[in-house]
Write a protein that holds these residues in place. Structure first.
Motif, PDB file in Angstrom:
ATOM      1  N   THR A   1      -0.147  15.499  -0.826  1.00 51.60           N
ATOM      2  CA  THR A   1       0.031  16.816  -1.431  1.00 51.60           C
ATOM      3  C   THR A   1       1.260  17.498  -0.856  1.00 51.60           C
ATOM      4  O   THR A   1       1.447  17.552   0.365  1.00 51.60           O
TER       5      THR A   1
ATOM      6  N   GLY B   1       3.514  21.045  -0.771  1.00 52.21           N
ATOM      7  CA  GLY B   1       3.514  22.477  -1.026  1.00 52.21           C
ATOM      8  C   GLY B   1       4.911  22.986  -1.323  1.00 52.21           C
ATOM      9  O   GLY B   1       5.908  22.273  -1.157  1.00 52.21           O
ATOM     10  N   PRO B   2       5.033  24.236  -1.769  1.00 51.35           N
ATOM     11  CA  PRO B   2       6.326  24.789  -2.190  1.00 51.35           C
ATOM     12  C   PRO B   2       7.366  24.877  -1.081  1.00 51.35           C
ATOM     13  O   PRO B   2       8.554  24.998  -1.368  1.00 51.35           O
TER      14      PRO B   2
ATOM     15  N   LEU C   1       0.972  14.622  -5.219  1.00 45.63           N
ATOM     16  CA  LEU C   1       0.496  15.806  -5.921  1.00 45.63           C
ATOM     17  C   LEU C   1       1.358  16.992  -5.509  1.00 45.63           C
ATOM     18  O   LEU C   1       1.420  17.343  -4.331  1.00 45.63           O
ATOM     19  N   VAL C   2       2.051  17.596  -6.496  1.00 42.69           N
ATOM     20  CA  VAL C   2       3.022  18.654  -6.185  1.00 42.69           C
ATOM     21  C   VAL C   2       2.485  19.993  -6.672  1.00 42.69           C
ATOM     22  O   VAL C   2       2.195  20.168  -7.861  1.00 42.69           O
ATOM     23  N   GLU C   3       2.368  20.954  -5.752  1.00 46.60           N
ATOM     24  CA  GLU C   3       1.852  22.274  -6.086  1.00 46.60           C
ATOM     25  C   GLU C   3       2.933  23.111  -6.780  1.00 46.60           C
ATOM     26  O   GLU C   3       4.126  22.795  -6.736  1.00 46.60           O
ATOM     27  N   ALA C   4       2.502  24.219  -7.416  1.00 48.94           N
ATOM     28  CA  ALA C   4       3.421  25.085  -8.154  1.00 48.94           C
ATOM     29  C   ALA C   4       4.523  25.598  -7.239  1.00 48.94           C
ATOM     30  O   ALA C   4       4.314  25.869  -6.055  1.00 48.94           O
TER      31      ALA C   4
ATOM     32  N   VAL D   1       0.922  20.208 -10.374  1.00 48.74           N
ATOM     33  CA  VAL D   1      -0.215  21.120 -10.466  1.00 48.74           C
ATOM     34  C   VAL D   1       0.332  22.480 -10.894  1.00 48.74           C
ATOM     35  O   VAL D   1       1.158  23.062 -10.202  1.00 48.74           O
TER      36      VAL D   1
ATOM     37  N   PRO E   1       4.933  22.754 -11.617  1.00 46.43           N
ATOM     38  CA  PRO E   1       6.029  23.000 -10.685  1.00 46.43           C
ATOM     39  C   PRO E   1       7.359  22.636 -11.339  1.00 46.43           C
ATOM     40  O   PRO E   1       7.420  21.829 -12.267  1.00 46.43           O
TER      41      PRO E   1
END
Length: 609
Positions: A50, A52-53, A71-74, A92, A95
């Protein structure tokens, strides 16, 4: 960056004791098997990383293994990614990835790599810069918004890719395939690009060089981004299956599609929606109202064609009267006396009013037979129906008296909003002559046709069934007019019949036309003036079994023909030539055969300009 994995738990059942080894040895074997199984299962399931930004996606890619999911967060990620492993990039909440105006935002250069659920923009404008560049086999690009790049999605020497359910908007080129085969391009929305889809057999950046192992290989520059493919691997076009392009929306692009090869632009009966070919005005007609244009669309650039282009409601002939949000609509213009009339309407949601059927008042200079187009007073209505709600259909019955009528839409106060004219007439058909020669043209006059897009007139042998036309012509919505039919090459008795909306039950039939053998030799070309490449129809009579017809410049000897066709044993008939590309004066010459070229006759002059 967070890493997790979920191996599948394994279970081991008890043995039955047959041929059992010593217990210690069995336990060792079982332990080894369990370890191997755990390794294999773990490898197949993969781990999830995962991002994060505040982290970098490329770092996660570099740390991932085959089969892993990143998995790439917004957030907005200002990176140019290179995916060199068979992993999945999953967004997700959409992004964003931006290349910052140079290079490609995402490059998939490992077999089986995928990217799903991102907004991708800001590539460079060089020849192979793209939002997503695919350079390997079996990659997947799905459910992304690819916007404002030089090329939205580029496949370069790639095969077996799935490019599906993406929105590709406002790029120089939406989706480009260079020297790529066996890919599925499906269900994408491709809009407002300079070009929508571009398929090229060759790649402008390719070069042929000697491979390290000897022989020849094809390389795609830059080397850092593209693999070296041997001649057997690339297979050239002859060894590749076509790309499949289906279910896509090609909307308002400068050029919707271009293809210099032979690819499949439909899958089964699923074609694509081309915004420049979805209405009657653009050449798409949907006579059977199945949502598919009746004729295929040739894709510019080569020999590919979309066999099932999507039709809109504007491809179905409708008779409408519109005023703001109010509309009356009929799907035919003419009804027989006493026939049921379904009248469609649209109005603002809470509308309550009436539709009335009236006999229009005569126009200026017209008699009292009701042939004028002006609407009459609503209080002289023949019949009326209540209209309520936003849309619907109400039923009327056509008057017994033939003539011109109109429907009015009135509001609750009786004020006229919109008027729609129609006619009441009995279908009729009449041949211009009762006797003709073989292959002669006969004019047929028709009136009272319903006005459907699919109405047609057929030529039949007298006494034959309605399902066996010798030839047929659509009326394309005309309720009255003329058509010219070429009589058959065989003598006999024939008639002409009028049909409604593609059906096979005749509404009217002409008198009998007796066709007799034509005498003499004739040859005629039409039109007499044509543009370069325009079709020219050549009609002929009195040909011999081995006859041929050639196209010539007016002053050329018989041996210098520009094109030639055999009459295929017919004594009379028609054939089609294409007008030459060079302006000039041309004629068509009929010969007994194409060996001795005994001259039998020449046509009128056709001027090409």
């Amino acid at each position: 960056m967070v890493r997790s994995s979920n191996p599948i738990p394994l279970r081991r059942g008890d043995g039955d004791g047959v041929g059992r080894r010593p217990q210690s040895h069995s336990l060792l074997v079982i332990a080894l098997l369990i370890s191997a199984s755990l390794f294999l299962v773990g490898a197949s399931v993969g781990a999830t990383l995962t991002v994060g930004p505040d982290e970098r996606i490329q770092a996660a890619i570099d740390g991932a293994g085959e089969g892993d999911v990143v998995l790439v967060e917004a957030g907005v990620y200002r990176e140019r990614l290179v995916v060199d492993k068979g992993i999945a990039l999953q967004g997700v909440a959409s992004p964003s990835i931006t290349a910052g105006g140079s290079g490609s935002a995402v490059t998939l250069q490992a077999e089986g790599a995928s990217i799903v659920g991102f907004e991708i923009f800001g590539s460079g404008s060089e020849e192979t810069d793209a939002g997503v560049k695919v350079l390997a086999k079996g990659c997947t690009v799905e459910e992304n918004l690819v916007v404002e790049n030089g090329i939205g999605i580029l496949l370069q020497a790639a095969g077996g890719a799935t490019i599906s359910n993406n929105s590709v908007e406002k790029n120089g080129v939406g989706i480009s395939l260079m020297a790529s085969w066996e890919n599925d391009i499906s269900y994408n929305r491709i809009s407002e690009n300079g070009e929508g889809i571009r398929i090229a057999k060759s790649d402008a950046s390719e070069s042929i060089t000697a491979s390290d192992g000897g022989g020849v290989s094809i390389k795609y520059r830059p080397k850092s981004e593209a693999p070296v493919l041997s001649v057997s691997e690339i297979g050239f076009a002859a060894g590749r299956k076509e790309n499949r392009v289906f279910g896509n929306e090609l909307l308002n692009n400068g050029v919707n599609a271009r293809d210099d090869g032979e690819n499949l632009w439909h899958l089964g009966n699923i074609g694509n929606h081309h915004s420049d070919f979805d209405s009657i005005e653009e050449g798409c007609r949907d006579r059977d109202r199945d949502g598919i244009c009746d004729s295929p669309l040739k894709i510019p650039g080569g020999y590919s064609a979309d066999g099932y282009p999507v039709a809109t409601e504007d491809a179905v002939l409708r008779y409408r009267a519109v005023s703001g949000d109010f509309e009356l609509v009929l799907y035919r213009s003419t009804f027989s006396p006493g026939q049921k009339i379904p009248l469609g309407f649209k109005a603002p949601g809470s509308f309550s009013g009436r539709a009335v059927l009236i006999l229009p008042a005569p126009g200026p200079g017209e008699g009292e037979d009701g042939t004028g187009a002006a609407a009459g007073p609503a209080d002289a209505a023949v019949s009326s129906q209540i209209l309520e709600g936003e849309k619907g259909t109400v039923a009327f019955t056509a008057p017994e008296e033939e003539g011109s009528y109109a429907f009015l839409m009135l509001d609750g106060s009786g004020i006229e909003i919109v008027a729609l004219p129609f006619k009441v007439a009995t279908p009729a058909l009449e041949a211009s002559t009762s006797s003709a020669g073989t292959c002669d043209g006969v004019i047929v006059n028709f009136s009272g046709a319903p006005g459907f897009e699919g109405d047609w007139i057929g030529l039949f042998a007298a006494g034959s069934g309605d399902d066996a036309p010798i030839s047929r012509q659509h009326l394309d919505g005309e309720s009255a007019g003329t058509r010219s039919f070429a009589m058959p090459s065989s003598a006999g008795i024939y008639d002409l019949r009028l049909f409604e909306d593609g059906g096979q039950k005749s509404l009217a039939k002409s008198g009998a036309v007796e066709v007799k053998p034509s005498a003499g030799v004739r040859i005629r070309a039409s039109p007499a003036a044509a543009r370069p490449g325009e079709p020219i129809t050549v009609s002929f009579w009195g040909a011999k079994p081995a006859s041929s017809i050639g196209m010539y410049e007016m002053t050329s000897p018989d041996k210098f023909m520009l094109a030639m066709q055999w009459t295929s044993g017919r004594s009379c008939g028609t054939m089609t030539f294409r007008a030459p590309s060079a302006p000039g004066r041309y004629d068509f010459r009929l010969f007994e055969d194409n060996v001795h070229r005994k001259h039998m006759g020449a046509s009128n002059v056709v001027v090409v300009k």
